[in-house]
Design an enzyme around this catalytic site. Structure first.
Site, PDB file in Angstrom:
ATOM      1  CG  ASN A  45     -63.439  13.345  40.881  1.00 21.42           C
ATOM      2  OD1 ASN A  45     -62.307  12.785  40.553  1.00 21.42           O
ATOM      3  ND2 ASN A  45     -64.380  12.785  40.382  1.00 21.42           N
ATOM      4  CD  GLU A  47     -67.421  11.092  43.410  1.00 23.00           C
ATOM      5  OE1 GLU A  47     -67.935  10.077  43.828  1.00 23.00           O
ATOM      6  OE2 GLU A  47     -67.447  11.499  42.151  1.00 23.00           O
ATOM      7  CB  CYS A  56     -64.590  19.701  40.883  1.00 18.60           C
ATOM      8  SG  CYS A  56     -66.605  19.488  40.585  1.00 18.60           S
ATOM      9  CD  GLU A  58     -62.576  20.815  36.884  1.00 18.91           C
ATOM     10  OE1 GLU A  58     -62.814  20.043  37.887  1.00 18.91           O
ATOM     11  OE2 GLU A  58     -63.071  20.712  35.711  1.00 18.91           O
ATOM     12  CB  CYS A  92     -64.911  24.166  38.187  1.00 16.99           C
ATOM     13  SG  CYS A  92     -64.907  22.776  39.429  1.00 16.99           S
TER      14      CYS A  92
END
Ligand code: THU
Length: 142
Positions: A45, A47, A56, A58, A92
Protein backbone atom coordinates in the site's frame (compact mmCIF):
# COMPACT_ATOMS: atom_id res chain seq x y z
CA UNK A 1 -2.52 -25.03 -7.08
CA UNK A 2 0.85 -26.53 -6.03
CA UNK A 3 1.77 -26.06 -2.38
CA UNK A 4 5.30 -24.80 -3.03
CA UNK A 5 4.01 -22.15 -5.47
CA UNK A 6 1.49 -21.01 -2.88
CA UNK A 7 4.16 -20.91 -0.16
CA UNK A 8 6.43 -18.78 -2.33
CA UNK A 9 3.61 -16.37 -3.14
CA UNK A 10 2.63 -16.06 0.51
CA UNK A 11 6.22 -15.49 1.62
CA UNK A 12 6.68 -12.81 -1.05
CA UNK A 13 3.68 -10.92 0.34
CA UNK A 14 5.11 -11.13 3.86
CA UNK A 15 8.60 -10.07 2.78
CA UNK A 16 7.46 -7.05 0.79
CA UNK A 17 5.14 -5.75 3.53
CA UNK A 18 8.02 -3.88 5.20
CA UNK A 19 8.20 -1.64 2.11
CA UNK A 20 4.64 -0.38 2.53
CA UNK A 21 4.33 3.39 2.67
CA UNK A 22 1.65 3.92 5.30
CA UNK A 23 2.58 6.92 7.47
CA UNK A 24 -1.09 7.84 8.01
CA UNK A 25 -2.75 4.55 8.93
CA UNK A 26 0.43 2.75 10.05
CA UNK A 27 -1.26 -0.34 8.65
CA UNK A 28 1.35 -2.02 6.47
CA UNK A 29 0.07 -4.36 3.77
CA UNK A 30 2.07 -6.62 1.47
CA UNK A 31 0.57 -8.40 -1.51
CA UNK A 32 1.79 -10.64 -4.30
CA UNK A 33 0.05 -11.93 -7.40
CA UNK A 34 0.94 -15.03 -9.42
CA UNK A 35 0.63 -15.03 -13.22
CA UNK A 36 0.30 -18.11 -15.47
CA UNK A 37 3.91 -17.47 -16.56
CA UNK A 38 4.92 -18.48 -13.02
CA UNK A 39 6.13 -14.99 -12.26
CA UNK A 40 5.24 -13.31 -8.99
CA UNK A 41 4.60 -9.58 -8.74
CA UNK A 42 4.70 -7.87 -5.32
CA UNK A 43 2.89 -4.73 -4.23
CA UNK A 44 2.44 -2.66 -1.10
CA UNK A 45 0.00 0.00 0.00
CA UNK A 46 1.19 3.47 -0.92
CA UNK A 47 -0.60 6.18 1.04
CA UNK A 48 -0.80 9.88 0.34
CA UNK A 49 -1.37 13.07 2.33
CA UNK A 50 -4.42 13.46 0.09
CA UNK A 51 -5.92 10.24 1.46
CA UNK A 52 -7.95 9.06 -1.58
CA UNK A 53 -4.80 9.25 -3.72
CA UNK A 54 -3.42 6.23 -1.87
CA UNK A 55 -3.52 2.74 -3.33
CA UNK A 56 -3.93 -0.67 -1.69
CA UNK A 57 -1.22 -3.33 -1.87
CA UNK A 58 -3.35 -5.68 -3.98
CA UNK A 59 -3.97 -3.09 -6.69
CA UNK A 60 -0.30 -2.06 -6.63
CA UNK A 61 0.61 -5.72 -7.30
CA UNK A 62 -1.94 -5.94 -10.11
CA UNK A 63 -0.45 -2.81 -11.69
CA UNK A 64 3.06 -4.32 -11.53
CA UNK A 65 1.86 -7.51 -13.25
CA UNK A 66 -0.07 -5.74 -15.99
CA UNK A 67 2.81 -3.33 -16.55
CA UNK A 68 5.07 -6.35 -17.11
CA UNK A 69 2.70 -7.63 -19.79
CA UNK A 70 0.59 -10.14 -17.86
CA UNK A 71 -3.09 -10.36 -18.72
CA UNK A 72 -4.41 -12.88 -16.23
CA UNK A 73 -3.69 -13.91 -12.66
CA UNK A 74 -3.96 -17.25 -10.87
CA UNK A 75 -3.60 -16.23 -7.24
CA UNK A 76 -3.05 -13.42 -4.78
CA UNK A 77 -1.53 -13.44 -1.30
CA UNK A 78 -2.06 -10.65 1.23
CA UNK A 79 -0.10 -10.11 4.44
CA UNK A 80 -0.99 -7.68 7.21
CA UNK A 81 0.01 -7.27 10.84
CA UNK A 82 -3.14 -9.07 11.99
CA UNK A 83 -2.74 -12.64 13.17
CA UNK A 84 -6.40 -13.14 12.34
CA UNK A 85 -5.87 -12.32 8.64
CA UNK A 86 -7.51 -9.33 6.98
CA UNK A 87 -9.38 -9.76 3.70
CA UNK A 88 -9.04 -7.50 0.65
CA UNK A 89 -11.27 -4.42 0.50
CA UNK A 90 -14.19 -4.37 -1.91
CA UNK A 91 -12.42 -2.25 -4.49
CA UNK A 92 -9.48 -4.67 -4.57
CA UNK A 93 -11.80 -7.68 -4.90
CA UNK A 94 -13.32 -6.04 -7.96
CA UNK A 95 -9.89 -5.16 -9.37
CA UNK A 96 -8.67 -8.75 -8.85
CA UNK A 97 -11.80 -10.21 -10.50
CA UNK A 98 -10.89 -8.49 -13.76
CA UNK A 99 -7.85 -10.74 -14.12
CA UNK A 100 -8.93 -13.97 -12.40
CA UNK A 101 -12.59 -14.23 -11.40
CA UNK A 102 -11.97 -17.41 -9.40
CA UNK A 103 -8.31 -16.95 -8.46
CA UNK A 104 -6.88 -18.37 -5.23
CA UNK A 105 -6.74 -15.88 -2.36
CA UNK A 106 -4.31 -16.50 0.51
CA UNK A 107 -4.63 -14.28 3.57
CA UNK A 108 -1.98 -14.28 6.27
CA UNK A 109 -0.23 -12.47 9.06
CA UNK A 110 3.28 -11.04 9.17
CA UNK A 111 5.38 -14.08 10.02
CA UNK A 112 6.27 -17.45 8.57
CA UNK A 113 4.38 -19.04 11.46
CA UNK A 114 1.23 -16.96 10.88
CA UNK A 115 -1.96 -18.75 9.96
CA UNK A 116 -3.03 -18.78 6.32
CA UNK A 117 -6.65 -18.57 5.20
CA UNK A 118 -7.32 -20.04 1.78
CA UNK A 119 -10.24 -18.77 -0.34
CA UNK A 120 -11.32 -18.49 -3.94
CA UNK A 121 -12.18 -15.00 -5.15
CA UNK A 122 -15.70 -16.13 -6.10
CA UNK A 123 -16.30 -16.79 -2.37
CA UNK A 124 -15.20 -13.28 -1.41
CA UNK A 125 -16.93 -11.62 -4.37
CA UNK A 126 -19.96 -13.57 -5.59
CA UNK A 127 -22.20 -12.34 -8.44
CA UNK A 128 -19.32 -10.49 -10.05
CA UNK A 129 -19.65 -7.60 -12.43
CA UNK A 130 -17.28 -8.30 -15.30
CA UNK A 131 -16.50 -7.71 -18.95
CA UNK A 132 -19.38 -9.95 -20.06
CA UNK A 133 -21.88 -7.45 -18.69
CA UNK A 134 -20.46 -4.94 -21.14
CA UNK A 135 -20.38 -7.48 -23.99
CA UNK A 136 -16.61 -7.31 -23.92
CA UNK A 137 -14.05 -10.09 -23.74
CA UNK A 138 -12.03 -8.58 -20.94
CA UNK A 139 -8.59 -9.46 -19.71
CA UNK A 140 -7.16 -11.25 -22.76
CA UNK A 141 -7.47 -8.08 -24.79
CA UNK A 142 -5.34 -4.96 -24.88
N1 THU B 1 -5.25 -1.62 2.56
C1 THU B 1 -4.66 -2.45 1.64
O1 THU B 1 -3.54 -2.20 1.17
N2 THU B 1 -5.36 -3.54 1.24
C2 THU B 1 -6.59 -3.88 1.70
O2 THU B 1 -7.18 -4.82 1.21
C3 THU B 1 -7.20 -3.12 2.79
C4 THU B 1 -6.53 -1.85 3.14
C5 THU B 1 -4.51 -0.43 2.99
C6 THU B 1 -5.11 0.86 2.53
C7 THU B 1 -4.56 1.81 3.55
O3 THU B 1 -3.26 2.21 3.14
C8 THU B 1 -4.42 0.99 4.81
O4 THU B 1 -4.46 -0.36 4.39
C9 THU B 1 -5.51 1.23 5.84
O5 THU B 1 -6.75 1.13 5.28
Amino acid sequence: MKEDAAEKLIQTARDVRVHAYAPYSRFLVGAAVLAPSGKIYPGVNVENASYPAGICAERAAICAAITAGERSLLAVAVSTELESPAAPCGMCRQALAEFGPDMHVFLTGPAMESMVLNYRLSQLLPHQFGAAALNKEGSDRA
